[in-house]
Design a protein around this motif. Structure first.
Motif, PDB file in Angstrom:
ATOM      1  N   ARG A 352       0.818  -1.347  -0.148  1.00 51.17           N
ATOM      2  CA  ARG A 352       0.126  -0.066   0.007  1.00 51.17           C
ATOM      3  C   ARG A 352       0.844   1.227   0.033  1.00 51.17           C
ATOM      4  O   ARG A 352       0.419   2.388  -0.331  1.00 51.17           O
ATOM      5  N   HIS A 373       5.393   5.844  -0.617  1.00 52.52           N
ATOM      6  CA  HIS A 373       4.724   7.180  -0.059  1.00 52.52           C
ATOM      7  C   HIS A 373       3.750   6.842   1.123  1.00 52.52           C
ATOM      8  O   HIS A 373       3.517   5.840   1.368  1.00 52.52           O
ATOM      9  N   THR A 375       1.286   6.689   3.917  1.00 46.44           N
ATOM     10  CA  THR A 375      -0.322   6.575   4.007  1.00 46.44           C
ATOM     11  C   THR A 375      -0.404   6.032   5.500  1.00 46.44           C
ATOM     12  O   THR A 375       0.143   5.808   6.081  1.00 46.44           O
ATOM     13  N   ASP A 376      -1.801   5.672   5.405  1.00 46.66           N
ATOM     14  CA  ASP A 376      -2.078   4.975   6.917  1.00 46.66           C
ATOM     15  C   ASP A 376      -2.018   3.547   6.780  1.00 46.66           C
ATOM     16  O   ASP A 376      -2.569   2.863   5.716  1.00 46.66           O
ATOM     17  N   SER A 399       3.202   9.311   7.152  1.00 48.80           N
ATOM     18  CA  SER A 399       2.517   7.877   7.187  1.00 48.80           C
ATOM     19  C   SER A 399       1.986   7.767   8.692  1.00 48.80           C
ATOM     20  O   SER A 399       2.485   8.413   9.737  1.00 48.80           O
ATOM     21  N   SER A 439      -2.611  15.332   5.904  1.00 50.24           N
ATOM     22  CA  SER A 439      -1.392  14.537   5.618  1.00 50.24           C
ATOM     23  C   SER A 439      -0.430  15.520   5.025  1.00 50.24           C
ATOM     24  O   SER A 439      -0.568  16.610   4.353  1.00 50.24           O
TER      25      SER A 439
END
Ligand code: EPZ
Length: 443
Positions: A352, A373, A375-376, A399, A439
């Motif tokens: 992901r 990159h 992300t959650d 993140s 973010s």
């Protein structure tokens, strides 16, 4: 008094990637050594004092379990804990406490060894595998214990003093070896453990037991011999540094770039992982208790294959972290997990973040370099959590790592130590947070 750590259930880690790591970090005591060492304190009515105990959720939970059993547990310093079991303690491990940590299984050998009775919750499997314990049970039965298994419990009892036996494991199980050692030190006669585990934490347990008066020979080899004695006395013991924590930081520097001195840690427990880092093109220097890791981020990382194996092989507990590193290597690397049957939980989350990984049976085939990159992501166990932190350090943007409590089980002050090295990382209490953090920014 050990504090309760349950309140941390909804913490998340916010990591702003792209920063190098520089400076010095001092490694804490080994979680996987401290847990059986704490259990060993049940084998005497005298006080056992442990120094360099890591202040992590698992050692705090073990302290709660021992207190519930009737032992007196006192923190006698920032990383020192004294345990006095006194007269025979309760022999039934609290179900709600014991179920939260698989390692509570090491209480089986200590309780049966000490008082001939033990009732423990069946340690559930967890994200990394079934986690069977039939080797532990078979060894204790050979020594004269009767062990009944229900869906939820192990109920063990020995009608008279355990007797020494020749226990031949099918595989070098770490807590299995520790359980038989803990049961054998007060048994009648000689116990031989063949196909014993050789991990540093098994050796540290043998060292404490010897300091308590036990007669143990061969720890660190695949054959351990124990001559039972009548009783054990108290001792003071320094817990070994956590080579898995040290290895995690070495891999983190390799991934993020930078120049870090890893201190308070014996490099000789990390021979294979450090060889793998050098093969990847990372500069590694070892000295008395220190590991100096330098990675110039301008220099590409080389892909390196690895297979996890029992000590002194590449530790399965560093596989996830090394796999995260290999997402940044130029080319294809093949990671093979030979110890647990399901230890690729981190792969889904790494995909992901933009990693390119394919699972084929026991192998994870990694193509790199990938631009990760932020992300959650969701953490599923201690070491996959460490791997996701490493990936987040390399990723662009911020993140959000949920279920940070997994990491708290095995890493003391990870946020503080990484922050000291220059990482932008913070812990946020999800339950207190209002709007989600935008973010890409960092409060
Ligand atoms: C210990 O777990 C560690 N935990 C684990 O660390 C570590 O990953 C593991 O050893 C391997 O090094 C502690 O020391 C508290 P095993 P343990 O028994 O003892 C199979 C961490 O992150 N097996 O050596 O449970 C088992 O299913 C944790 O710090 C049987 O089949 O590991 C597994 O596939 C995660 N039957 C393999 O052997 C048995 O009776 C290795 O298990 C026992 C084990």
């Amino acid at each position: 008094m050990p504090q309760n750590h349950r309140h941390r259930r909804d913490h998340v880690l916010l990591v702003d990637g792209g920063r190098q790591l520089n400076g010095r970090v001092c490694i804490s005591g080994s979680k996987n050594a401290a847990l059986p060492l704490m259990a060993a304190s049940l084998l005497t009515k005298d006080r056992v004092t442990l120094h360099n105990v890591p202040r992590v959720a698992d050692t705090q939970l073990m302290a709660e379990i021992l207190q519930d059993l009737g032992a007196r547990v006192r923190d006698t310093g920032p990383s020192s804990t004294s345990i006095t079991a006194g007269e025979p303690v309760k022999h039934e491990v609290d179900d709600a406490l014991g179920r939260r940590m698989r390692a509570s299984i090491v209480l089986l050998g200590a309780l049966v060894g000490r008082g001939g009775k033990a009732v423990l919750p069946r340690p559930g499997g967890d994200a990394i595998g079934v986690r069977r314990v039939e080797q532990h049970i078979r060894g204790l039965v050979q020594m004269g214990a009767e062990v009944r298994e229900t869906d939820t419990q192990f109920i063990a009892r020995a009608r008279r003093r355990l007797r020494g036996a020749r226990v031949v494991f099918d595989l070098p199980t770490v807590t299995g070896t520790e359980n038989i050692m803990l049961a054998a030190v007060l048994a009648q006669g000689r116990t031989e453990i063949l196909q014993a585990a050789r991990e540093p934490h098994v050796q540290d347990l043998a060292k404490l037991l010897q300091e308590m008066g036990a007669q143990i020979y061969g720890a660190g080899t695949d054959e351990i011999v124990i001559e039972g004695v009548e009783r054990l006395h108290g001792a003071e013991h320094q817990v070994i540094p956590d080579y898995l924590e040290a290895g995690t930081y070495a891999i983190a520097v390799a991934a993020a770039g930078g120049d870090v001195h890893i201190e308070c840690s014996p490099p000789d427990d990390l021979v294979v992982p450090l060889i793998k880092l050098e093969m990847a093109g990372v500069h590694v220097d070892t000295g008395e208790g220190t590991i100096h890791v330098v990675r110039n981020p301008g220099r590409p990382l080389k892909p390196v294959d690895l297979t996890t194996w029992v000590h002194p092989g590449f530790p399965t507990d560093l596989q996830a972290q090394f796999l995260a590193l290999m997402t940044q290597a130029t080319g294809e690397s093949v990671i093979s997990e030979f110890i647990f049957e399901n230890r690729y939980q981190h792969v889904l989350e790494l995909l992901r973040m933009g990693a390119r990984i394919r699972i084929d049976g026991k192998m994870a085939i990694v193509q790199g370099p990938s631009r990760l990159h932020g992300t959650d992501v969701v953490i599923s166990d201690i070491r996959s959590g460490a791997a996701l932190v490493i990936a987040a350090l390399c990723a662009s943007g911020t993140s959000e790592l949920k279920k940070a409590w997994h990491v708290d089980r095995g890493y003391q002050d990870l946020v503080g130590k990484l922050g000291e090295l220059g990482a932008q990382i913070q812990r946020v209490d999800e339950s207190r947070r209002t709007a989600p953090s935008p973010s890409g920014t960092f409060e």
